[in-house]
Motif scaffolding. Structure first.
Motif: not given
Length: 444
Positions: A316, A350, A352, A391, A395, A422, A426
């Motif tokens: 991530c 992924p 964020l 994004v 996110c 989170q 993810f």
């Protein structure tokens, strides 16, 4: 100073004025029931709400958009009104003679036409004369009790506070415990991976190292500073670091590793090299690798992982963005972030965004971090981050790092822990995708 107006009464008054809040300027029981004290505290402030309180329980007053002075003159204000509370309901009496809405008298408090004067003649009394530029029923307004027990004047300030939080979050100690327990018992869905690896990427000073320190603090039970963090124009992080977290000083390792990188800088040949990002994402970089902004990692470098497994890769990516600086982000820095994001997208990892320093960006959040999802300004900043980094809003996660604090704040902990949750979710998405790919290969 403590306000005599209840929170509900303040909210009711504010509902008549738009998205505003009340800031207490003058309180007669503290500053004095005199015109001089009132003017010293309130002159040149506007708009204002003036409120009288009497022993009969009446709460009444007036609103004006005009700043108070001691000119002796009447001032025009077609938006002025008087009001009183009937239970929780606000009864409103608009000005009928706007040319004489407010009079600026030195020896009295708030002077609304000739209809109502609070702290009249520098005494704890009300002058009441309905029909002079305002029409109201005296018994309804103040119960014909003209002795004041208190008089307060508030400045009306614009606020970004929304009526309801736009994201649901529970600010309770039980929720904090629940989040901590969820992180402790988490297990990646892929058996070959025991800890998910999250890469922190951001500009110099955005708060990458501070985020690790903050998460570490939550699980240690006190503020720590293991990673070098602070204010500098160049990156304080010069090595690639993989920080494993523990559940307490002697506790077990947590199922997450935070990977800290050199800060991004706008100029070429400074800060984190974009070519190093690919090596980090693929798991080639050893812990404590010394970054060289002028030359990316070479496969012959000491400690280079030539055949990294899934457990060595990044699962991530978290972009760490300073909420105070998103609107002034240099174009070249934005271009670097965009180039990195494209690389990460191609690898299916992924992503964020950790929006840091939300308390510095918004006074409402500075007052109480629980206002973070009631702040219209923070929501706008998050929307801008979403648009500029490409994004989704879902996110973008706001956090407040521990940078000046000596003690932990449970509400800050909840924001920080929610961000970690989170990351785990993810990472699960990433592993699910890999499992799907394996399943398709096996089916063939």
């Amino acid at each position: 100073m403590n306000s005599m107006l209840t929170r509900n009464q303040q909210r009711t008054i504010c509902s008549q004025l738009g998205r505003v809040k009340l800031q207490l300027l003058y309180k007669a029981s503290i500053h004095g029931f005199t015109g001089a004290a009132f003017h010293q505290r309130c002159d040149n402030h506007s708009p204002t709400v003036s409120v009288g309180f009497n022993a009969s329980g009446y709460v009444f007053g007036g609103y004006t958009t005009q700043p108070f002075s001691q000119s002796g003159q009447y001032v025009w204000d077609d938006q002025a009104f008087l009001f009183t509370f009937s239970g929780e309901k606000l009864l409103k009496y608009p000005v009928t003679g706007p040319a004489n809405a407010v009079r600026m008298i030195a020896n009295s408090g708030p002077y609304f036409g000739e209809a109502m004067v609070l702290v009249n003649g520098s005494q704890a009394v009300v002058h009441s004369n309905p029909g002079n530029h305002y029409t109201f029923n005296a018994a309804e307004m103040h119960g014909n009790d003209l002795n004041l027990t208190e008089c307060e004047v508030y400045e009306v300030e614009e606020t970004t506070e929304l009526e309801r939080p736009w994201r649901t979050i529970i600010w309770e100690s039980e929720k904090r415990k629940e989040l901590i327990d969820s992180i402790k018992i988490y297990k990646p869905t892929v058996s070959s991976v025991s800890q998910i690896r999250v890469l922190l990427i951001g500009a110099v000073g955005a708060g990458k190292s501070s985020f690790f320190n903050s998460i570490n603090s939550v699980f240690r039970g006190h503020v720590t500073s293991q990673a070098i963090a602070g204010c500098s124009t160049t990156s304080l992080t010069t090595q690639f670091r993989s920080y494993s977290l523990k559940a307490g000083r002697e506790g077990k390792p947590l199922p997450i590793v935070l990977c800290d990188t050199m800060g991004l800088e706008e100029s070429t040949g400074a800060g984190l090299d974009i070519d190093d990002i690919s090596s980090i994402l693929k798991g080639h970089l050893p812990d404590r690798y010394q970054f060289n902004p002028s030359a990316p990692l070479h496969f012959e470098a000491l400690g280079y992982h030539k055949s990294p497994g899934l457990k060595d890769r990044i699962h991530c990516v978290a972009y760490v963005i300073d909420a105070c600086k998103i609107s002034i982000m240099p174009t070249k820095l934005e271009e670097k972030l965009d180039a990195i994001r494209r690389k990460v997208n191609l690898m299916g990892i992924p992503q964020l965004v950790l929006l840091t320093k939300v308390d510095e960006a918004c006074p409402l959040v500075s007052t109480d971090v629980r206002n973070v999802y009631k702040s219209g300004y923070i929501k706008e900043v998050m929307q801008e981050v979403s648009a500029r980094l490409g994004v989704p809003m879902s996110c973008v996660v706001p956090v407040k790092n521990y940078s000046e604090d000596l003690e932990l704040d449970p509400n800050c902990d909840i924001l920080l822990l929610s961000a970690v949750i989170q990351m785990l979710r993810f990472a699960d998405n990433y592993f699910d995708e890999i499992n799907d790919q394996f399943s398709k290969v096996e089916c063939k």
